[in-house]
Design an enzyme around this catalytic site. Structure first.
Site, PDB file in Angstrom:
ATOM      1  N   LYS A 223      21.327   2.036  -0.346  1.00  0.00           N
ATOM      2  CA  LYS A 223      20.971   1.483   0.966  1.00  0.00           C
ATOM      3  C   LYS A 223      21.560   0.095   1.179  1.00  0.00           C
ATOM      4  O   LYS A 223      21.962  -0.580   0.243  1.00  0.00           O
ATOM      5  CB  LYS A 223      19.451   1.492   1.131  1.00  0.00           C
ATOM      6  CG  LYS A 223      18.965   2.918   1.415  1.00  0.00           C
ATOM      7  CD  LYS A 223      17.551   3.032   1.874  1.00  0.00           C
ATOM      8  CE  LYS A 223      17.283   4.500   2.244  1.00  0.00           C
ATOM      9  NZ  LYS A 223      15.870   4.768   2.459  1.00  0.00           N
ATOM     10  N   ARG A 257      13.885   8.981  -4.773  1.00  0.00           N
ATOM     11  CA  ARG A 257      14.834   9.788  -4.003  1.00  0.00           C
ATOM     12  C   ARG A 257      16.217   9.173  -4.191  1.00  0.00           C
ATOM     13  O   ARG A 257      16.460   8.053  -3.736  1.00  0.00           O
ATOM     14  CB  ARG A 257      14.409   9.776  -2.532  1.00  0.00           C
ATOM     15  CG  ARG A 257      15.250  10.635  -1.610  1.00  0.00           C
ATOM     16  CD  ARG A 257      14.723  10.531  -0.181  1.00  0.00           C
ATOM     17  NE  ARG A 257      15.555  11.276   0.743  1.00  0.00           N
ATOM     18  CZ  ARG A 257      16.677  10.803   1.278  1.00  0.00           C
ATOM     19  NH1 ARG A 257      17.105   9.597   0.975  1.00  0.00           N
ATOM     20  NH2 ARG A 257      17.381  11.543   2.107  1.00  0.00           N
TER      21      ARG A 257
HETATM   22  C1  7PJ Z   1      14.576   8.216   3.148  1.00  0.00           C
HETATM   23  C2  7PJ Z   1      14.271   9.511   3.505  1.00  0.00           C
HETATM   24  C3  7PJ Z   1      13.615   7.437   2.430  1.00  0.00           C
HETATM   25  C4  7PJ Z   1      12.182   9.372   2.537  1.00  0.00           C
HETATM   26  C5  7PJ Z   1      16.249   9.034   4.217  1.00  0.00           C
HETATM   27  C6  7PJ Z   1      19.072   7.420   3.389  1.00  0.00           C
HETATM   28  C7  7PJ Z   1      18.624   7.666   4.760  1.00  0.00           C
HETATM   29  N1  7PJ Z   1      13.080  10.099   3.201  1.00  0.00           N
HETATM   30  N2  7PJ Z   1      15.328  10.014   4.172  1.00  0.00           N
HETATM   31  N3  7PJ Z   1      12.434   8.077   2.161  1.00  0.00           N
HETATM   32  N4  7PJ Z   1      15.826   7.927   3.577  1.00  0.00           N
HETATM   33  N5  7PJ Z   1      11.003   9.913   2.225  1.00  0.00           N
HETATM   34  O1  7PJ Z   1      19.066   8.247   2.486  1.00  0.00           O
HETATM   35  O2  7PJ Z   1      19.539   6.265   3.193  1.00  0.00           O
HETATM   36  O3  7PJ Z   1      13.779   6.265   2.095  1.00  0.00           O
HETATM   37  S1  7PJ Z   1      17.764   9.216   5.000  1.00  0.00           S
END
Ligand code: 7PJ
Length: 277
Positions: A223, A257
């Site tokens: 990020k 994640r």
């Molecule tokens: C997140 C997400 C996060 C959860 C994305 C990216 C953007 N779902 N989906 N938490 N980010 N739960 O991967 O940078 O931080 S999409």
């Protein structure tokens, strides 16, 4: 299959977080846009991430990066549903769907998805009702504003207490809709309407979210908060991402994640070795 009981809130904090591997099937994802729009390429990458130690695969068909284009439900379904079915057919791993649309959630549930991950915390029309009809875990993520403009001027009275208040409201809304609190996970939503400093404050004080006694999911991988500190582009953020994931693990994250499964798993092994000593 590894049971999603692994997500249960009574997992001790000391046990290692689960790895949620990111599979974006969007042409415009910020870090791997367009790479996995073909199902065979996606399945190949998923197989690799499973062999590296992924515990859950998170499929996303809508880019939520700052300024991203909106996508129709039909198009989002065409991207994600065949892939969910193919994974369920070939592999023995829980699959999560990263979506905010009630119709996509419903189609994913029909395709036997194992978990719903909603960056809009079930605030879109019909989402609460669809999720109430199923019995799956659901991650409620905090976002201030909408992706198109969320980074323009994020403001909080206090970033921690404001987000805690948001979760209280969403947990109550879920409860009212008939979604048992035991099914919920929470995620402070790194990068979603937050300044770099606010993001790092969330990371530093992540443990405050343990007051809900719900599993905490975090997404820090590649990020811009990492790019801002290191002054580097998205493909140069591996060390920063793994470092941030490790700090989150130490501060109470239960699910990480990530894009880079192997590197994150190795870092967690070092943390575990220290903890168990
Ligand atoms: C997140 C997400 C996060 C959860 C994305 C990216 C953007 N779902 N989906 N938490 N980010 N739960 O991967 O940078 O931080 S999409």
């Amino acid at each position: 299959m590894k049971p999603l009981a692994l997500l249960a809130p009574n997992r001790s904090n000391k046990s290692s977080p689960l790895i949620m591997a990111i599979m974006n099937v969007t042409p415009d994802s910020f870090s791997d846009g367009g790479k996995y729009i073909h199902i065979d390429t996606a399945l190949h990458q998923i197989e690799k991430m499973i062999s590296q130690g992924a515990d859950i695969i998170d499929i996303g068909g809508e880019s939520t990066r700052p300024g991203a284009n909106l996508v129709s439900a039909t198009e989002e379904m065409q991207r994600v549903i065949p892939l969910i079915k193919a994974i369920k057919q070939r592999f023995n791993i829980p699959v999560s769907i990263d979506t905010s649309k009630a119709s996509v959630m419903a189609a994913a549930i029909d395709a036997e998805v194992d978990m719903i991950n909603d960056v809009r915390a079930l605030q879109n029309e019909g989402a609460l009702a669809v999720v109430a009809q199923a019995a799956l875990p659901i991650c409620l993520m905090h976002m201030q504003g909408v992706p198109q403009s969320m980074q323009n001027n994020p403001h909080y009275n206090d970033v921690i207490t404001d987000i805690i208040d948001f979760f209280k409201q969403r947990i109550a809304a879920c409860s009212l809709a008939g979604i048992a609190t035991e099914r919920l996970l929470i995620d402070p939503g790194f990068g979603f309407g937050k300044t770099v400093q606010q993001n790092f404050r969330l990371l530093a004080q992540l443990a405050e979210f343990q007051s809900f006694k719900l599993p905490i999911l975090v997404g820090l991988s590649r990020k811009s908060m990492i790019g801002k500190v290191l002054n580097c582009e998205v493909e140069q953020r591996l060390v920063g991402s793994v470092s941030a994931a490790l700090l989150a693990a130490q501060n109470g994250a239960n699910i990480l994640r990530v894009h880079d499964v192997k590197a994150t798993v190795e870092a967690l092994k070092i943390l575990n070795a220290m903890i168990t000593a």
